[in-house]
Enzyme design. Sequence first.
Site, PDB file in Angstrom:
ATOM      1  N   GLN A  53      58.712  77.316 124.226  1.00  0.00           N
ATOM      2  CA  GLN A  53      57.581  77.612 125.105  1.00  0.00           C
ATOM      3  C   GLN A  53      57.539  79.117 125.380  1.00  0.00           C
ATOM      4  OE1 GLN A  53      57.174  74.405 128.402  1.00  0.00           O
ATOM      5  NE2 GLN A  53      59.293  74.277 127.709  1.00  0.00           N
ATOM      6  N   HIS A 112      53.427  78.282 122.907  1.00  0.00           N
ATOM      7  CA  HIS A 112      52.557  79.081 123.794  1.00  0.00           C
ATOM      8  C   HIS A 112      52.261  80.451 123.229  1.00  0.00           C
ATOM      9  CE1 HIS A 112      54.003  76.315 127.285  1.00  0.00           C
ATOM     10  NE2 HIS A 112      53.122  75.737 126.499  1.00  0.00           N
ATOM     11  N   GLY A 148      66.625  74.967 129.313  1.00  0.00           N
ATOM     12  CA  GLY A 148      65.984  75.949 130.186  1.00  0.00           C
ATOM     13  C   GLY A 148      64.510  75.758 130.420  1.00  0.00           C
ATOM     14  N   THR A 149      64.088  74.495 130.576  1.00  0.00           N
ATOM     15  CA  THR A 149      62.692  74.274 130.928  1.00  0.00           C
ATOM     16  C   THR A 149      62.604  73.353 132.136  1.00  0.00           C
ATOM     17  OG1 THR A 149      60.496  73.579 130.162  1.00  0.00           O
ATOM     18  CG2 THR A 149      62.392  72.339 129.309  1.00  0.00           C
TER      19      THR A 149
HETATM   20  N1  APR Z   1      70.144  78.622 131.404  1.00  0.00           N
HETATM   21  C1  APR Z   1      69.384  77.503 131.263  1.00  0.00           C
HETATM   22  N2  APR Z   1      68.373  77.177 132.105  1.00  0.00           N
HETATM   23  C2  APR Z   1      68.136  78.017 133.140  1.00  0.00           C
HETATM   24  C3  APR Z   1      68.890  79.203 133.361  1.00  0.00           C
HETATM   25  C4  APR Z   1      69.932  79.482 132.434  1.00  0.00           C
HETATM   26  N3  APR Z   1      70.708  80.590 132.564  1.00  0.00           N
HETATM   27  N4  APR Z   1      68.411  79.824 134.479  1.00  0.00           N
HETATM   28  C5  APR Z   1      67.375  79.057 134.927  1.00  0.00           C
HETATM   29  N5  APR Z   1      67.213  77.978 134.131  1.00  0.00           N
HETATM   30  C6  APR Z   1      66.208  76.913 134.236  1.00  0.00           C
HETATM   31  C7  APR Z   1      65.634  76.693 135.623  1.00  0.00           C
HETATM   32  O1  APR Z   1      66.433  75.772 136.354  1.00  0.00           O
HETATM   33  C8  APR Z   1      64.253  76.103 135.295  1.00  0.00           C
HETATM   34  O2  APR Z   1      64.308  74.680 135.253  1.00  0.00           O
HETATM   35  O3  APR Z   1      65.104  77.316 133.446  1.00  0.00           O
HETATM   36  C9  APR Z   1      63.938  76.642 133.903  1.00  0.00           C
HETATM   37  C10 APR Z   1      62.778  77.617 133.882  1.00  0.00           C
HETATM   38  O4  APR Z   1      61.617  76.939 134.290  1.00  0.00           O
HETATM   39  P1  APR Z   1      60.198  77.712 134.253  1.00  0.00           P
HETATM   40  O5  APR Z   1      60.343  79.053 134.899  1.00  0.00           O
HETATM   41  O6  APR Z   1      59.184  76.753 134.787  1.00  0.00           O
HETATM   42  O7  APR Z   1      59.954  77.990 132.694  1.00  0.00           O
HETATM   43  P2  APR Z   1      59.345  76.995 131.610  1.00  0.00           P
HETATM   44  O8  APR Z   1      59.790  75.595 131.844  1.00  0.00           O
HETATM   45  O9  APR Z   1      59.639  77.614 130.297  1.00  0.00           O
HETATM   46  O10 APR Z   1      57.750  77.108 131.903  1.00  0.00           O
HETATM   47  C11 APR Z   1      56.900  76.442 131.008  1.00  0.00           C
HETATM   48  O11 APR Z   1      55.007  77.451 132.097  1.00  0.00           O
HETATM   49  O12 APR Z   1      54.206  79.389 133.031  1.00  0.00           O
HETATM   50  C12 APR Z   1      54.109  78.569 131.935  1.00  0.00           C
HETATM   51  O13 APR Z   1      53.548  79.129 129.739  1.00  0.00           O
HETATM   52  C13 APR Z   1      54.528  79.320 130.711  1.00  0.00           C
HETATM   53  O14 APR Z   1      55.954  78.632 128.887  1.00  0.00           O
HETATM   54  C14 APR Z   1      55.819  78.630 130.302  1.00  0.00           C
HETATM   55  C15 APR Z   1      55.641  77.235 130.852  1.00  0.00           C
END
Ligand code: APR
Length: 232
Positions: free
Chosen positions: A90, A108, A174-175
């Site tokens: 993503q 994305h 990490g999502t």
């Molecule tokens: N290792 C693994 N995971 C981690 C770490 C780490 N060091 N630090 C934080 N996280 C986790 C958090 O707990 C959270 O669940 O990474 C996740 C990040 O979540 P988001 O910030 O929501 O990112 P993401 O899931 O990629 O967002 C999806 O939303 O804004 C849109 O298009 C954008 O691609 C993005 C989409």
Amino acid sequence: MANYRHLVFFTGAGMSVESGIPTYRGSGGVWAQYNYQEYACQEAFERDPEKVWDFHDRRRELIAGCQPNAGHRIIAKAAAHYPRVTVITQNIDGLHQRAGSREVIELHGSIWRLVCAATGEVRENFEVPLRNRRCRPDCYWRPDIVWFGDPLRAETIEAAVAALKDCDLFLSIGTSAVVYPAARLPLIAMESGAHTIEINPEETELSSLYRETRRQTASEALRELFPALAAV
Ligand code: APR
């Protein structure tokens, strides 16, 4: 981990945290500082392209100063040790490719690609900041990013679904699993009978559906899961 045939690494912003790139949600998240409706959607771009480009140039500048982390490198090395490895990300930062991953599906888009709305031309560009924001006198380059409200490209979804249906090991890393349709993709791997692992320091809405959950950072979990790859 030795005898899997097709691994899919499904990554979100948490994958790049250890490279120094903030997540979108949670403390210090990008959307806690910026209202995406002013900076990361088509309407904002049409309303004020310079403001949207200022935001994206700041993101390019930050990302350009970051390196792939140990987790990205382990995923890239996996391709030489398993028959097939697919990264479905993503993220728009390009760090998987910089680490050496070849089969990368960017759900994305990428902050390093530009699209000309007038001609449809797509161009890679790594200038920081972007020197010329216009593709034509009357048209701005648009970041080739799937913004809120944009549809995902059909060919991108098709490629991702095919890999998810074929894989026998699925690792979500990490999502937060709150943005659709990406958040639905893990269910396809689960339905296809793959062994599924969620790597995230925090619980998510899908955690209970995984065979295995690891409350660790991306690199910690990947080092433990693939020690031979971490060592090389
Ligand atoms: N290792 C693994 N995971 C981690 C770490 C780490 N060091 N630090 C934080 N996280 C986790 C958090 O707990 C959270 O669940 O990474 C996740 C990040 O979540 P988001 O910030 O929501 O990112 P993401 O899931 O990629 O967002 C999806 O939303 O804004 C849109 O298009 C954008 O691609 C993005 C989409």
